[in-house]
Design a protein around this motif. Structure first.
Motif, mmCIF file in Angstrom:
data_model
loop_
_atom_site.group_PDB
_atom_site.id
_atom_site.type_symbol
_atom_site.label_atom_id
_atom_site.label_comp_id
_atom_site.label_asym_id
_atom_site.label_seq_id
_atom_site.Cartn_x
_atom_site.Cartn_y
_atom_site.Cartn_z
ATOM 1 N N GLU A 198 10.028 5.662 -9.128
ATOM 2 C CA GLU A 198 9.393 4.722 -8.184
ATOM 3 C C GLU A 198 8.226 3.980 -8.810
ATOM 4 O O GLU A 198 7.125 3.918 -8.248
ATOM 5 N N LEU A 199 8.486 3.423 -9.986
ATOM 6 C CA LEU A 199 7.418 2.699 -10.684
ATOM 7 C C LEU A 199 7.382 1.228 -10.304
ATOM 8 O O LEU A 199 6.354 0.576 -10.434
ATOM 9 N N LEU A 200 8.538 0.692 -9.856
ATOM 10 C CA LEU A 200 8.582 -0.753 -9.656
ATOM 11 C C LEU A 200 8.301 -1.168 -8.218
ATOM 12 O O LEU A 200 9.005 -0.785 -7.294
ATOM 13 N N ASN A 201 7.248 -1.956 -8.091
ATOM 14 C CA ASN A 201 6.828 -2.567 -6.821
ATOM 15 C C ASN A 201 6.848 -1.591 -5.641
ATOM 16 O O ASN A 201 7.480 -1.870 -4.603
ATOM 17 N N THR A 223 2.162 -8.954 -4.431
ATOM 18 C CA THR A 223 0.746 -8.595 -4.527
ATOM 19 C C THR A 223 0.601 -7.070 -4.463
ATOM 20 O O THR A 223 1.345 -6.401 -3.747
ATOM 21 N N PRO A 224 -0.343 -6.526 -5.228
ATOM 22 C CA PRO A 224 -0.495 -5.066 -5.289
ATOM 23 C C PRO A 224 -1.129 -4.514 -4.014
ATOM 24 O O PRO A 224 -1.662 -5.266 -3.208
ATOM 25 N N ASP A 225 -1.060 -3.204 -3.850
ATOM 26 C CA ASP A 225 -1.750 -2.593 -2.711
ATOM 27 C C ASP A 225 -3.242 -2.465 -3.032
ATOM 28 O O ASP A 225 -3.701 -2.945 -4.067
ATOM 29 N N GLY A 226 -3.996 -1.808 -2.181
ATOM 30 C CA GLY A 226 -5.440 -1.756 -2.380
ATOM 31 C C GLY A 226 -5.900 -0.574 -3.219
ATOM 32 O O GLY A 226 -7.106 -0.329 -3.351
ATOM 33 N N SER A 227 -4.948 0.172 -3.801
ATOM 34 C CA SER A 227 -5.336 1.423 -4.478
ATOM 35 C C SER A 227 -6.076 1.187 -5.792
ATOM 36 O O SER A 227 -6.788 2.063 -6.270
ATOM 37 N N GLN A 234 -2.294 -0.102 -9.306
ATOM 38 C CA GLN A 234 -1.059 -0.809 -9.653
ATOM 39 C C GLN A 234 -1.346 -1.909 -10.678
ATOM 40 O O GLN A 234 -2.375 -2.566 -10.610
ATOM 41 N N LEU A 235 -0.414 -2.061 -11.596
ATOM 42 C CA LEU A 235 -0.568 -3.063 -12.639
ATOM 43 C C LEU A 235 0.248 -4.307 -12.261
ATOM 44 O O LEU A 235 1.439 -4.202 -12.001
#
Ligand code: 2HG
Ligand code: ZN
Length: 426
Positions: A406-409, A25-29, A32-33
């Protein structure tokens, strides 16, 4: 992935979204895609002569189990979420489940991978080989990496012969010492035929009655510990029944078991399994609880549980450790329910303290704070306390080599920036 790389957009790979550590699950920013693998849902090939299946990441685990069965083969990975979790997620988290005792976890079942790198290249490593010593075993880096190094898009997986018969037994035992003794005995008697050895603590039983009243607990009394054993037999059903009856007789005669029941039919065995597989949901329905997904040497489990229950009681009197799990692999879900009639918010507010208490005990007994659910967001920071700094630095070096931007997760598995500095991770 190529586009995301071009625009430097962080990507969160997601399969069936059944994870328990927030790894998918993505962060709250809002930046993130989320990249769903669900449409990569083809079983590309089943090769019965090579005993392998080539499958895409979005295939639901149960769909592969069923396809293997049609081909008269077994794909042994099995877990309660199998109707909706996907193989990509199973591999990215190195999932365990109920058949690890015999067949190993997702890592042990994988021969090859296809992976998309953070810059959008495709690594086609779909070799279905059981021997391949041509350098570093790169697939093992991606398995269990929780989407932080690349996106697994397909895998070459091992298949096994279908057992001729299966029998399940539920046994009520006098305690955990008896359970470990029975495990040792059953391993000796059943050898590779012992395909599951699951454990349920007494505190779980009333939760089933409360939240799944249609499920029937087969014993009049609730024993301190109940175990579910499964035997896979390569002779026939009568043989399986005989062998399992002998184990049950031994357990009763040796005073390990106080009662026991063997599944009389496929439906009956399923009903026994349902008791075990409904526990996670029963706890969710019961309300607030704090999860621990831990692994220990099986021999240390009775002493660990005694010590951990004691610390929990001192920390939060009335809190209910309602543990269950995969005793055959030394993996317990040492989940602690809030005390009855307490303020659940206050209990949750002390979650990190409770984690610390339980995980310190785990470490003292030589265990791991993350057995089969992954670190995700939930246990990422906690891991820094228990993993050797050198190991953390080596992990960070791998991350930098394979995902330098640092693009992945981001925000999963690896320590946060602040802890990296403290550990002198460059
Ligand atoms: C299980 O063994 C799952 O049922 C879920 O791994 C465990 O809910 C849990 O803590
Ligand atoms: Zn589990």
């Amino acid at each position: 992935m190529r586009l995301a790389h071009h625009w430097r957009v962080p990507v969160v790979p997601q399969g069936g979204n059944t994870g328990m550590s927030g790894g998918a699950t993505p962060d709250g920013s809002g930046r993130q895609l989320v990249l769903s693998t669900r449409r990569l849902n083809r079983i590309r090939r089943i090769d019965t002569a090579n005993d392998t299946a080539e499958v895409e990441a979005g295939v639901v685990l149960q769909a592969l189990q069923e396809a293997a069965q049609v081909a008269q083969r077994l794909f042994p990975l099995s877990l309660a979420a199998e109707g909706s979790c996907t193989l990509g997620g199973n591999l990215a988290t190195n999932a365990g489940g109920t058949a690890v005792l015999r067949y190993g976890n997702a890592r042990d079942l994988t021969l090859g991978l296809e992976v998309v790198t953070p810059s959008g290249e495709v690594w086609s490593g779909m070799r279905g080989l059981r021997k391949d010593n041509t350098g570093y075993d790169l697939k093992q880096l991606y398995i269990g990496s929780e989407g932080t190094l690349g996106i697994i898009t397909a895998a070459a997986l091992k298949l096994f012969p279908l057992p001729k018969a299966r029998r399940t037994a539920l046994m009520a035992l006098s305690g955990l010492v008896a359970a470990v003794a029975l495990l040792e005995h059953a391993r000796g008697e059943l050898g590779a035929g012992l395909t599951a050895f699951e454990v349920i603590s007494a505190r779980c039983v009333p939760l089933l009655a409360r939240h799944f009243p249609a499920l029937r607990w087969p014993f009049a009394q609730t024993a301190p510990v109940t175990v579910l054993l499964e035997l896979s037999d390569y002779e026939n059903d009568a043989h399986a029944r005989n062998v399992l009856d002998r184990v049950l007789e031994h357990a009763l005669e040796a005073g390990l078991a106080v009662d026991g029941v063997v599944g009389e039919s496929v439906a009956h065995s399923r009903a026994l399994w349902a008791l075990r597989e409904s526990l996670s949901e029963a706890q969710a329905l019961e309300g607030v609880h704090v999860k621990h997904d831990i692994a220990l040497p099986t021999s240390a489990i009775p002493a660990f549980v005694a010590a951990a229950e004691d610390s929990v009681e001192r920390f939060a009197p009335g809190a209910r450790p309602a543990w269950f799990g995969h005793l055959g692999d030394g993996n317990l879900h040492f989940n602690v329910l809030a005390p009855m009639a307490s303020d659940p918010d206050r209990f949750v507010a002390r979650q990190s303290e409770l984690n610390r208490l339980v995980h310190d005990q785990v470490a003292a007994f030589g265990g791991s704070i993350s057995a089969e659910h992954g670190l995700g967001q939930l246990r990422r920071d906690e891991n820094v306390r228990y993993k050797h700094p050198l190991e953390l630095r080596m992990m960070q070096a791998v991350k930098e080599a394979l995902d330098p931007l640092e693009l992945l997760n981001p925000g999963k598995l690896l320590p946060a920036r602040e802890s990296q500095e403290a550990l002198h991770i460059p």
